[in-house]
Design a protein around this motif. Sequence first.
Motif: not given
Length: 169
Positions: A150-160
Amino acid sequence: MRIYEEKQRFNQWWMLVINFSVIGILLYFMYQWYIAGNAVDKVSSSDYAAQIAVILMLVLVVALLFLLGLKTTIDENGIQYQFRPFHRGKKTISWKEMDKCYTRKYKPILEYGGWGIKPVPKSNDIAYNVKGNMGIQIHLKNGKKILIGTQDPDNAQIVINRYFNNEGI
């Protein structure tokens, strides 16, 4: 944020250099055959079957490099990913199948041998990555581990965090 979507492509500068180099080689070959009337290596200007084979091979290489891409979606159903053109459709991992799920920094070359679809020998681990060193790490209940770049780990983690209970991580 309820849904996370990301599309990644192999568009690093060095991949573009490779693509344009292959296109340059193709144009050079075509110039030599059709304008100068010269042979290129063992393919003469009158050997149309060999010329077509070389042209098709080079065009396929360029097309493959342009088509390669990773699409990731995270929503209430789980994580869907597709590494084109190798996956015909999306692969889905439901939240129920996961033991752990989180974003992390990793070492692409040391851990997985680089970028692309990278199975790890002698283990159940596999990585799907295009560039960078951040990924979504998934530990399945069956013991298999999947890393999706991923190039956007912060937003991915929010949804996770929204859909998956990460207690203990």
